[in-house]
Design a protein around this motif. Structure first.
Motif, mmCIF file in Angstrom:
data_model
loop_
_atom_site.group_PDB
_atom_site.id
_atom_site.type_symbol
_atom_site.label_atom_id
_atom_site.label_comp_id
_atom_site.label_asym_id
_atom_site.label_seq_id
_atom_site.Cartn_x
_atom_site.Cartn_y
_atom_site.Cartn_z
ATOM 1 N N VAL A 1 -3.460 17.734 -3.901
ATOM 2 C CA VAL A 1 -2.656 16.909 -4.801
ATOM 3 C C VAL A 1 -1.181 17.108 -4.492
ATOM 4 N N ALA A 2 -0.431 16.009 -4.410
ATOM 5 C CA ALA A 2 0.998 16.101 -4.132
ATOM 6 C C ALA A 2 1.712 16.878 -5.232
ATOM 7 N N ASP A 3 2.915 17.369 -4.919
ATOM 8 C CA ASP A 3 3.666 18.146 -5.895
ATOM 9 C C ASP A 3 4.181 17.260 -7.022
ATOM 10 N N ALA A 4 4.545 17.878 -8.127
ATOM 11 C CA ALA A 4 4.929 17.152 -9.335
ATOM 12 C C ALA A 4 6.136 16.244 -9.116
ATOM 13 N N LEU A 5 7.118 16.710 -8.354
ATOM 14 C CA LEU A 5 8.309 15.890 -8.115
ATOM 15 C C LEU A 5 7.961 14.610 -7.368
ATOM 16 N N THR A 6 7.066 14.723 -6.396
ATOM 17 C CA THR A 6 6.641 13.538 -5.642
ATOM 18 C C THR A 6 5.888 12.570 -6.534
ATOM 19 N N LEU A 7 4.968 13.090 -7.335
ATOM 20 C CA LEU A 7 4.183 12.233 -8.221
ATOM 21 C C LEU A 7 5.087 11.481 -9.195
ATOM 22 N N LYS A 8 6.059 12.182 -9.756
ATOM 23 C CA LYS A 8 6.956 11.521 -10.707
ATOM 24 C C LYS A 8 7.840 10.501 -10.003
ATOM 25 N N ALA A 9 8.353 10.850 -8.837
ATOM 26 C CA ALA A 9 9.216 9.919 -8.106
ATOM 27 C C ALA A 9 8.465 8.651 -7.723
ATOM 28 N N GLU A 10 7.227 8.804 -7.262
ATOM 29 C CA GLU A 10 6.427 7.635 -6.874
ATOM 30 C C GLU A 10 6.092 6.778 -8.097
ATOM 31 N N THR A 11 5.798 7.433 -9.217
ATOM 32 C CA THR A 11 5.505 6.700 -10.450
ATOM 33 C C THR A 11 6.715 5.911 -10.914
ATOM 34 N N GLU A 12 7.869 6.545 -10.906
ATOM 35 C CA GLU A 12 9.060 5.856 -11.394
ATOM 36 C C GLU A 12 9.541 4.790 -10.420
ATOM 37 N N ALA A 13 9.207 4.913 -9.152
ATOM 38 C CA ALA A 13 9.510 3.846 -8.204
ATOM 39 C C ALA A 13 8.712 2.587 -8.558
ATOM 40 N N ILE A 14 7.460 2.774 -8.942
ATOM 41 C CA ILE A 14 6.628 1.643 -9.364
ATOM 42 C C ILE A 14 7.178 1.022 -10.640
ATOM 43 N N LEU A 15 7.545 1.862 -11.604
ATOM 44 C CA LEU A 15 8.106 1.356 -12.853
ATOM 45 C C LEU A 15 9.379 0.551 -12.589
ATOM 46 N N GLY A 16 10.228 1.053 -11.712
ATOM 47 C CA GLY A 16 11.462 0.345 -11.384
ATOM 48 C C GLY A 16 11.201 -0.978 -10.686
ATOM 49 N N GLU A 17 10.236 -0.979 -9.773
ATOM 50 C CA GLU A 17 9.899 -2.205 -9.053
ATOM 51 C C GLU A 17 9.409 -3.288 -10.012
ATOM 52 N N ILE A 18 8.522 -2.920 -10.910
ATOM 53 C CA ILE A 18 7.959 -3.900 -11.846
ATOM 54 C C ILE A 18 9.022 -4.373 -12.829
ATOM 55 N N ASP A 19 9.890 -3.484 -13.236
ATOM 56 C CA ASP A 19 10.995 -3.869 -14.106
ATOM 57 C C ASP A 19 11.883 -4.904 -13.429
ATOM 58 N N ARG A 20 12.198 -4.700 -12.154
ATOM 59 C CA ARG A 20 13.048 -5.644 -11.422
ATOM 60 C C ARG A 20 12.361 -6.982 -11.209
ATOM 61 N N GLN A 21 11.051 -6.977 -11.174
ATOM 62 C CA GLN A 21 10.319 -8.222 -10.964
ATOM 63 C C GLN A 21 10.038 -8.975 -12.262
ATOM 64 N N MET A 22 9.573 -8.268 -13.305
ATOM 65 C CA MET A 22 8.958 -8.954 -14.442
ATOM 66 C C MET A 22 9.634 -8.754 -15.782
ATOM 67 N N SER A 23 10.760 -8.081 -15.840
ATOM 68 C CA SER A 23 11.442 -7.885 -17.113
ATOM 69 C C SER A 23 12.253 -9.120 -17.487
ATOM 70 N N THR A 24 11.899 -9.716 -18.620
ATOM 71 C CA THR A 24 12.673 -10.851 -19.121
ATOM 72 C C THR A 24 13.962 -10.387 -19.795
ATOM 73 N N TYR A 25 14.170 -9.086 -19.867
ATOM 74 C CA TYR A 25 15.378 -8.535 -20.469
ATOM 75 C C TYR A 25 16.451 -8.214 -19.425
ATOM 76 N N ARG A 26 16.185 -8.558 -18.173
ATOM 77 C CA ARG A 26 17.156 -8.383 -17.095
ATOM 78 C C ARG A 26 17.490 -9.749 -16.507
#
Length: 341
Positions: A49-74
């Motif tokens: 299993v990858a280290d915690a920092l990697t897991l969090k960074a990869e997760t937040e990269a996905i969150l940021g990507e989806i926010d940039r694509q589908m947020s009607t508040y941006r």
């Protein structure tokens, strides 16, 4: 840093921190703000299993990507650009956004229009959207005008493009969080995680066992405004859970309560007695959309639709001063074994 911003999904399911005695490995957790609410990831450490920092960074990269694509508040998001485009236009959009829209259109067709991803003008009109000025009951003329700018039949996918026949505006908030959960789960799996519980704004998915050999457990809340009370405890392994409800996001005018959930057939808030509905499905994206479908349909039509379609759903209906609950056949079969009250 606060990630912006979908309106938070009304969730009556929450993860319980019941980890038991740990015999091998351990449960780690990280989380933070997202989509106007929060996310959390619980997972079991193990070899590979990858280290915690990697897991969090990869997760937040996905969150940021989806926010940039589908947020009607941006204003700079892909969906906002599409919403500004004129009637009769097409626009290339990312594959993930196409997947979410495709699911929205599929749910709309399957449910006879109980789901509609083009309700942004109506949400704004009633005070629940990103351009809303005030929560109030609109006039008949305002409602009619907004309905002319919505309707899933005016939206289509052409290759990698989204096209609209009228000046409609997309709102994917009712399924974007479920899609986000699936994206995070997929990436965690690639990074070696085999046991997890992922929660994005109340949409959840769990799989694998905790170190004590138990499944991940989540609680369905009783629909109360004053406190959080667990109504049923469910064990998850490979299923996503989504809950829609009208008891925390609403406004009142002249003694009438107006839910944030709109009926696409009327363009107005739902008026039936269904307080909340929880759906379990292998796809959290589909569960997210189905919970909205059933919330719109209401207690009688929703239950009949869910039974006919084999949907695992749990309904909480107002009756007098209290509530009545009922699970579909598929729901009770899915959670009969090992459920803890």
């Amino acid at each position: 840093m606060k990630l912006a911003v979908f309106q938070p999904v009304i969730a009556v399911a929450f993860a319980t921190a019941l980890t038991g005695c740990l015999h091998s490995g351990k449960v780690e957790e990280f989380g933070g703000p997202t989509m106007g609410s929060t996310y959390s990831v619980k997972y079991v450490t193990a070899e590979g299993v990858a280290d915690a920092l990697t897991l969090k960074a990869e997760t937040e990269a996905i969150l940021g990507e989806i926010d940039r694509q589908m947020s009607t508040y941006r204003e700079d998001s892909v969906i906002s650009a599409f919403n500004r485009a004129p009637a009769g236009s097409c626009m290339a959009v990312p594959a993930g956004m196409l997947e979410v829209v495709r699911m929205g259109l599929q749910l709309a067709q399957e449910s006879g229009g109980a789901f509609d991803p083009t309700l942004e003008p109506l949400l704004n009109l009633w005070g629940f959207g990103p351009q809303a000025r005030v929560e109030r009951v609109p006039s008949a003329e305002q409602l009619a005008e907004a309905r002319l700018r919505s309707g899933y039949r005016h939206l289509r996918i052409d290759g990698r493009q989204l096209c609209k026949d009228v000046d409609l505006q997309l709102d994917l908030n009712s399924i974007a969080a479920g899609y986000t959960v699936e994206r995070i789960v997929s990436r965690l799996t690639e990074l070696g995680v085999g046991s997890y519980l992922v929660d994005v704004t109340g949409e959840l998915k769990g799989a694998g066992k905790k170190p004590d050999g138990q499944s991940w457990r989540i609680a369905i809340e009783a629909p109360r405004d004053d406190q959080r009370v667990a109504q049923r405890i469910l064990q998850l392994d490979g299923y996503g859970i989504s809950t829609s409800g009208d008891y925390r996001n609403y406004f009142e005018e002249n003694g009438v309560r107006y839910s944030h959930t709109l009926d696409p057939q009327t363009g107005a808030p739902i008026t039936h007695t269904l307080a909340a509905v929880t759906v379990a499905d292998p796809s959290t994206l589909r569960a997210d959309g189905l919970s909205t479908v059933l919330m719109v349909l209401g207690p009688e039509r929703g239950l009949a639709y869910a039974e006919q379609a084999g949907i695992a759903a749990f309904f909480v209906t107002r009756e007098g001063e209290g509530f009545v609950t009922r699970g579909t056949t598929a729901f009770e079969q899915l959670f009969a074994a090992g459920e803890e009250q």
